[in-house]
Design a protein around this motif. Sequence first.
Motif, PDB file in Angstrom:
ATOM      1  N   LEU A  66       1.171  26.914  43.027  1.00 52.59           N
ATOM      2  CA  LEU A  66       1.840  25.401  43.202  1.00 52.59           C
ATOM      3  C   LEU A  66       1.203  25.103  44.596  1.00 52.59           C
ATOM      4  CD1 LEU A  66       4.908  25.361  41.438  1.00 52.59           C
ATOM      5  CD2 LEU A  66       3.138  24.057  40.900  1.00 52.59           C
ATOM      6  N   MET A  98       5.825  28.716  33.550  1.00 54.07           N
ATOM      7  CA  MET A  98       4.690  29.403  34.206  1.00 54.07           C
ATOM      8  C   MET A  98       4.967  30.714  34.821  1.00 54.07           C
ATOM      9  SD  MET A  98       2.347  26.442  36.047  1.00 54.07           S
ATOM     10  CE  MET A  98       1.595  25.478  35.207  1.00 54.07           C
ATOM     11  N   ALA A 123      -1.360  21.224  33.404  1.00 59.88           N
ATOM     12  CA  ALA A 123      -0.114  22.057  33.014  1.00 59.88           C
ATOM     13  C   ALA A 123       0.955  21.770  33.691  1.00 59.88           C
ATOM     14  CB  ALA A 123      -0.619  23.395  32.979  1.00 59.88           C
ATOM     15  N   VAL A 124       0.751  21.486  35.038  1.00 65.50           N
ATOM     16  CA  VAL A 124       2.008  21.292  35.732  1.00 65.50           C
ATOM     17  C   VAL A 124       2.537  20.058  35.573  1.00 65.50           C
ATOM     18  CG1 VAL A 124       2.797  20.798  38.420  1.00 65.50           C
ATOM     19  CG2 VAL A 124       1.211  22.841  37.679  1.00 65.50           C
ATOM     20  N   GLY A 155      13.329  22.812  37.769  1.00 68.12           N
ATOM     21  CA  GLY A 155      12.901  21.549  37.510  1.00 68.12           C
ATOM     22  C   GLY A 155      11.928  20.573  38.573  1.00 68.12           C
ATOM     23  N   MET A 156      11.864  21.348  39.811  1.00 70.45           N
ATOM     24  CA  MET A 156      11.237  20.872  40.854  1.00 70.45           C
ATOM     25  C   MET A 156      10.576  21.726  41.719  1.00 70.45           C
ATOM     26  SD  MET A 156      12.370  18.213  43.937  1.00 70.45           S
ATOM     27  CE  MET A 156      11.752  16.684  43.651  1.00 70.45           C
ATOM     28  N   GLY A 157      11.246  23.037  42.109  1.00 71.32           N
ATOM     29  CA  GLY A 157      10.404  23.574  43.072  1.00 71.32           C
ATOM     30  C   GLY A 157       9.533  24.557  42.215  1.00 71.32           C
ATOM     31  N   LEU A 158       9.735  25.032  40.887  1.00 70.46           N
ATOM     32  CA  LEU A 158       8.913  25.995  40.081  1.00 70.46           C
ATOM     33  C   LEU A 158       8.749  25.305  38.778  1.00 70.46           C
ATOM     34  CD1 LEU A 158      11.212  28.939  40.983  1.00 70.46           C
ATOM     35  CD2 LEU A 158       8.926  28.676  41.964  1.00 70.46           C
ATOM     36  N   VAL A 159       7.963  25.956  38.104  1.00 69.46           N
ATOM     37  CA  VAL A 159       7.372  25.679  36.667  1.00 69.46           C
ATOM     38  C   VAL A 159       8.074  26.636  35.883  1.00 69.46           C
ATOM     39  CG1 VAL A 159       5.892  24.913  34.971  1.00 69.46           C
ATOM     40  CG2 VAL A 159       5.697  24.042  37.355  1.00 69.46           C
ATOM     41  N   ASN A 167       8.436  16.190  37.994  1.00 69.87           N
ATOM     42  CA  ASN A 167       8.939  16.368  39.374  1.00 69.87           C
ATOM     43  C   ASN A 167       8.286  17.500  40.072  1.00 69.87           C
ATOM     44  OD1 ASN A 167      10.978  14.584  39.687  1.00 69.87           O
ATOM     45  ND2 ASN A 167      12.632  15.488  38.442  1.00 69.87           N
ATOM     46  N   THR A 168       8.178  18.605  39.514  1.00 64.75           N
ATOM     47  CA  THR A 168       7.449  19.468  40.349  1.00 64.75           C
ATOM     48  C   THR A 168       6.005  19.079  40.709  1.00 64.75           C
ATOM     49  OG1 THR A 168       8.368  21.307  39.024  1.00 64.75           O
ATOM     50  CG2 THR A 168       6.930  22.072  40.225  1.00 64.75           C
ATOM     51  N   GLU A 172       4.615  20.197  32.268  1.00 63.95           N
ATOM     52  CA  GLU A 172       5.841  21.066  32.218  1.00 63.95           C
ATOM     53  C   GLU A 172       6.671  20.340  33.020  1.00 63.95           C
ATOM     54  OE1 GLU A 172       6.446  23.615  30.892  1.00 63.95           O
ATOM     55  OE2 GLU A 172       4.758  24.492  29.861  1.00 63.95           O
ATOM     56  N   SER A 173       6.492  19.723  34.097  1.00 59.02           N
ATOM     57  CA  SER A 173       7.452  19.078  34.891  1.00 59.02           C
ATOM     58  C   SER A 173       6.777  17.999  35.890  1.00 59.02           C
ATOM     59  CB  SER A 173       8.298  20.187  35.633  1.00 59.02           C
ATOM     60  OG  SER A 173       8.833  19.646  36.940  1.00 59.02           O
TER      61      SER A 173
END
Lengths: 512, 359
Positions: free
Chosen positions: A366, A358, B227-228, A351-355, B234-235, B231-232
């Motif tokens: 990122l 993707m 896209a980021v 939820g934060m470090g990765l998507v 927070n990210t 999707e999220s």
Amino acid sequence: MAEVPAIELKNITKTFGETIANKDICLEVRRGEILSILGENGSGKTTLMNMISGIYYPDHGQIFIDGKEVEIKSPKDAYDYKIGMIHQHFKLVDIFTATENIVLGLEDEGRYNLKKSAAKVKEIADLYGFVLDPNKKIYDMSVSEKQTVEIIKVLYRGADILILDEPTAVLTPQETQRLFAVLRRMKEDGKSIIIITHKLNEVMEISDRVSVLRKGEYIGTVSTSETDESALTEMMVGKKIELNIDRSEPHDTADRLIVAGLNCTNRENVKVLDNVSFTAKSGEILGIAGIAGSGQRELLEAIAGLQRLDGGSIIYNNPKTEMQEDLRNKTPIQIRELGVRLSFVPEDRLGMGLVGNMDLTDNMMLRSYRKGKSAFVERGKPKALAEQIVEELEVVTPSVSTPVRKLSGGNVQKVLVGREIASSPTVLMAAYPVRGLDINSSYLIYNLLNQQKEKGVAVIFVGEDLDVLIALCDRIVVLSSGKVTGIVDARKTTKEEVGLLMTKTFEEGGKD
Amino acid sequence: MLGFHIVKRKNMEWWKAWLVRIGSILLGALVCAAVTVFLTGKDPVNVFTTMVDGAFGTERRIWSLLQGIAMLLCVSLAVTPAFKMRFWNIGAEGQALMGGLASAACMMFIGDRFPNWLMLIVMAVTSMLAGAIWAVIPAIFKARWNTNETLFTLMMNYIAIQFVSYFICVYATGGSGKIDVINPVTHTGWLPAIGGKSYLLNIIIVLILTVIMYIYLKYSKQGYEIAVVGESENTAKYIGINVPKVIIRTMIISGLLCGIAGFLLVSGADHTISRDTIAGRGFTAIMVSWLAKFNPVVMILTSFLLVFFEKGSIEVSQLCGLNASFSDIITGIIIFFIIGSEFFINYQIKKNEKEVKAS
């Protein structure tokens, strides 16, 4: 003496996928007693209680009520057996009054008679000494009043067995005392009360007996009168387990990150960081211990530039320029532009470090996609990096173009840690990096952190397993309710010492 | 207890997924036929040939079909970056209408003062600006105060429609209550016909836009940021994306494209403005975009599907004396089946194993 217990659990087991939440738990609750269920986070306390209250259904095992075997398939079944649970997160309708919330879902008469119900609510409140206006709307209520509504809701439905999940977590000391008084009166009335908690002092104060869980297993039950806090701590955290983590002596350490007087309040206006100060040194792993929600997340996010602070400073000593920079209230981009090479493995990996949606390549991007003046992204290098990480960290994935959410937890974490290390950081923060990982993946992560330490990186490791913290880290900062209750040398400390610091409240801290 | 439960599928090969999709469209077509036969009593084969005839029957119909696809596709392209960012832009209708209004106003008030090529550029630019302004207002509110963009953009539609109504009231030609074709003699501000095909330029422009949007979303840094954020969030914050900036920038792009759609509809097709110039495309576009999973190239296919069924069922309803709602029913059934197919691609239904009784 054949007193039949109110509830008896026999060999209750519950698994979620491959995780064992509860394993062969046996437990009994007597009439007219207060039983505490004590355990660290993730020890399976709430899962166990959810099975008694009909939210989960056990995989194996039996539940007896008054000596008769029962099957509890839904919260309604639980109510039929006079069991009621007060959850940690209240489930109330904001725009309804106390009475309306209490009768909501009851179908006994077809239509509601709110006046009659309000009178009954009042009667229950008076009986046990609650202070509650039945006609007050929930949104006008304090947290403690909302909790009162939840408790009366359960009593209104005729519960004889009450389960309270971390009831004091949201209360002030005065409110806690008031709640305890009410609980004692209910006990005298013959009700059985189960309290889930990890606060030792409260366990000693309120309960008759304590049952301890550790990592999903039942450890034992003791009478409060025959035990003390340090004995309970040992039951809760267990005997020291030998972990073979190679820990080298730190060398050439230098102060890298000097955190001083951090203060932070969250949206509910609760202080989540209270005057937090410590120094992270290069070439050293600094552990952060604490019960979940003691301010670890806010602390790391504040350093990473994701959390606004009310006060304090985060001074970064740049090893290249010898300059000091204050990172407080800077955005992640500004921090990067200062030349601070800060990597962060957050708790919430997908939820934060990765998507999650993707693929590996795009997730590598990122951190690096901004590089260069071109308006278009360059996927060549991220792809090479993804392939390198897959190979070096043995990530199990069909290809680097697989969405990361399809990977298993351990592999997701390898991808994230691999990416964060790839940018050759000077500070590396990792929050619960081995949570949910099997033993091999965990050791791989420990080794990666150790390698970074030997390279001279200042590593900050937030962990929940005390054995790991003590075996891996050089020094440990202990947080309790947003305050630093101690900074200990990991080579000299014991689990009991850290455990006590974790559960220490500030009032006690002042006295000590 | 029910005798089955639903489990998420691990992964379905792409060709299987497409077989499911095509199968469900065929199944949907069968249900459409059944409904039509039930309503009209006609031979189902006849119904289908009538549909095909309605869409492809004459050269004029084919051009009209292509124009319909191009216009729907253009609005779909416009909403795609917003939806990819999970910004619920329900206001494409109003944004495009404002674009159309700007074009019409240029045609009426600048008249023959400019040569036609310059006129077209001025119209295109003002339309894009109008669309972008209409889109950026809710975006700013969302970025600054986190207002609900769905309601906001929806309300902006009504304001746009009222603007056009007002415009029509004031400038209606000779009490007819509507604006007649503007510049019918001089054709000032009309997109020129290429080789006698009046819609060809429209179609070419939209095709170019499709390619640009495909590249933008897939290969540009801005597309990656969209896209980021989608999707999220927070990210996005974690890696330092300025989320409010991306929201505003993306909505400006969305609005610019809506403005182009309005321009093309007024300058390239209708040569006038009415409250109904956009004809609900702002809403249909949302489906086109989602069904194609925000892939602009696949959107050619999904907009074809929707326009084909619309044109075809209009023909059937005329033949059988049904009203325009018939086409909505048919479209609804088809979309139901397409969306339903995604469920079977992502999940599977398993029979319950016999419950192991606790011992």
